[in-house]
Scaffold this active site. Structure first.
Site, PDB file in Angstrom:
ATOM      1  CG  MET A  87      17.649   6.961  78.978  1.00 14.62           C
ATOM      2  SD  MET A  87      17.955   8.683  79.390  1.00 14.62           S
ATOM      3  CE  MET A  87      16.513   9.489  78.736  1.00 14.62           C
ATOM      4  CE  LYS A  89      25.600   0.456  54.881  1.00 19.60           C
ATOM      5  NZ  LYS A  89      25.048   0.427  53.514  1.00 19.60           N
ATOM      6  CE1 TYR A 104       8.960   7.061  84.060  1.00 20.95           C
ATOM      7  CE2 TYR A 104      10.535   5.679  82.908  1.00 20.95           C
ATOM      8  CZ  TYR A 104      10.260   6.741  83.749  1.00 20.95           C
ATOM      9  OH  TYR A 104      11.294   7.483  84.257  1.00 20.95           O
ATOM     10  NE  ARG A 125      19.344   3.266  48.583  1.00 22.70           N
ATOM     11  CZ  ARG A 125      19.890   2.426  49.456  1.00 22.70           C
ATOM     12  NH1 ARG A 125      19.395   2.321  50.686  1.00 22.70           N
ATOM     13  NH2 ARG A 125      20.922   1.676  49.126  1.00 22.70           N
TER      14      ARG A 125
HETATM   15  C1  LIG Z   1      25.181  -0.946  53.166  1.00 22.90           C
HETATM   16  C2  LIG Z   1      25.510  -1.366  51.782  1.00 22.90           C
HETATM   17  C3  LIG Z   1      25.894  -2.690  51.514  1.00 22.90           C
HETATM   18  C4  LIG Z   1      25.908  -3.772  52.563  1.00 22.90           C
HETATM   19  O1  LIG Z   1      24.613  -4.289  52.743  1.00 22.90           O
HETATM   20  P1  LIG Z   1      24.346  -5.546  53.675  1.00 22.90           P
HETATM   21  O2  LIG Z   1      22.922  -5.859  53.441  1.00 22.90           O
HETATM   22  O3  LIG Z   1      24.621  -5.123  55.076  1.00 22.90           O
HETATM   23  O4  LIG Z   1      25.266  -6.617  53.222  1.00 22.90           O
HETATM   24  C5  LIG Z   1      26.265  -3.005  50.220  1.00 22.90           C
HETATM   25  N1  LIG Z   1      26.251  -2.080  49.239  1.00 22.90           N
HETATM   26  C6  LIG Z   1      25.866  -0.799  49.461  1.00 22.90           C
HETATM   27  C7  LIG Z   1      25.860   0.175  48.341  1.00 22.90           C
HETATM   28  C8  LIG Z   1      25.477  -0.405  50.726  1.00 22.90           C
HETATM   29  O5  LIG Z   1      25.098   0.860  50.941  1.00 22.90           O
END
Ligand SMILES: *Cc1c(COP(=O)(O)O)cnc(C)c1O
Length: 359
Positions: free
Chosen positions: A303, A35, A255, A130
């Site tokens: 930036m 992701k 800045y 969650r």
């Molecule tokens: C992002 C994610 C992972 C990976 O987590 P890491 O800490 O980067 O290994 C695993 N499972 C789910 C459901 C996730 O959303």
């Protein structure tokens, strides 16, 4: 000369990490988590490297469709499932697998007209609070999915850790115990471990591990570093010096004039700023490497540029600057800016050129 900042991605380091992770969990399949543009490393290019993974995990359907459009045929899991039932035809057409994380999602799936059955990963909330169905709903929803011809078998059962980055935190043991008890006797595959689970909680490996950060060679543990876990950082984020200038004792820099030279010194101006993903809140003293030597950032990150106090060192326009990577731990930078390496890696912006290299 090209002065764009570069994120060099070492595909040999990526392979090393994948193999190392697999050796830690030899009985498990690997769902490699890609992701957020593979944590900033380039979605498609990383997927193309990970031939040995059993599946890929993404957060959003557009990430999955980019992989399919790029020719990736491996199983892809949408880690949050579908957001609306109108995505189901696309999910089926593109052969995507879905997480089901609440009762309404399960109901929508079971009520939908599908062209073909789908693989489902039923997510249980074992304590993170969650996503995930409540433990009290588990047996009903499990039975319904098992009985449905719309759901391919084996069903996968999953949960996610909240505190696995801390080996002393008893919450992880409690999550594991609850999930193990709920899923006892189920005819399904189990998936629990993120990177921290893979590294620190071998009891959690199950049928499918789900590593993200560790694949990219970064420690997910509190105060951890890659080398402790036998990992190699995959990304080296670098730039170059575009100006060298003198400042006098008492001159304010940048800045907001947040740094005042305590004595006469020299500054290097580096062609990278928060517009590239370097954190604006990097405090005075945050290290960079110029010609391999640690030197401190001074003044506010802007930036497109960042200033570094080079003292009397011989630094020239065009010299390379490492912001993090194999020789400067992103974990260290993350601690200084009070975030986690995850955020720094996936904040790399599209201005940064991703360049794939081997050892
Ligand atoms: C992002 C994610 C992972 C990976 O987590 P890491 O800490 O980067 O290994 C695993 N499972 C789910 C459901 C996730 O959303």
């Amino acid at each position: 000369m090209n002065r764009r900042p570069i994120a060099q991605i070492n595909v040999d380091a990526l392979q090393h990490n994948f193999n190392h992770i697999r050796s830690l969990a030899p009985q498990s399949n690997v769902l490699a988590v890609l992701k957020a543009n593979a944590y900033g490393h380039g979605l498609l290019a990383v997927a193309e490297q990970l031939n040995a993974a059993g599946a890929f995990g993404v957060a959003r359907i557009d990430e999955a469709l980019m992989l399919r459009a790029g020719g990736i045929v491996k199983p892809i899991v949408l880690l949050e499932g579908f957001f609306h039932p109108d995505e189901l035809p696309q999910i089926v057409a593109s052969n995507l697998q879905i997480v089901v994380h609440d009762q309404s999602q399960a109901e929508a799936l079971l009520a939908a007209e599908l062209e073909a059955p789908v693989h489902v990963w039923l997510k249980v909330d074992s304590g993170m609070h969650r996503l995930g169905i409540y433990p009290s709903e588990f047996h009903d929803i499990y039975q319904q999915l098992m009985a449905s011809p719309k759901v391919l078998k084996p069903l996968r059962l999953m949960t996610h850790f909240a505190c696995a980055d801390d080996p002393k935190n008893p919450a992880t043991t409690a999550q594991l115990a609850l999930f193990t008890q709920l899923t006892q006797g189920c005819d399904a595959e189990l998936s629990i471990a993120n990177s921290a689970g893979v590294l620190a909680w071998p009891q959690s490996h199950g049928d499918w591990i789900r590593p993200g950060l560790a694949l990219y060679g970064i420690s997910p543990m509190l105060a951890g570093r890659s080398a402790q876990h036998g990992l190699r950082p995959v990304m080296t984020f670098s730039s170059s010096v575009i100006a060298v200038r003198q400042v006098k004792k008492g001159d304010a820099v940048g800045y907001g004039a947040t740094w005042v030279a305590p004595k006469d010194t020299n500054l290097a101006v580096v062609a990278t700023g928060y517009g590239d993903g370097y954190p604006r809140n990097a405090p005075n003293g945050t290290p960079v490497l110029i010609n391999g030597q640690r030197m401190p950032v001074v003044g506010r990150v802007s930036m497109d540029m960042t200033m570094v106090d080079i003292g009397q060192q011989a630094v020239q326009v065009g010299d390379p600057v490492v912001l993090w990577g194999e020789t400067l731990a992103v974990e260290e930078i993350a601690e200084l800016v009070q975030t986690i390496p995850y955020e720094l890696l996936c904040n790399i912006t599209s201005r940064v050129q991703l360049r794939y290299v081997t050892d």
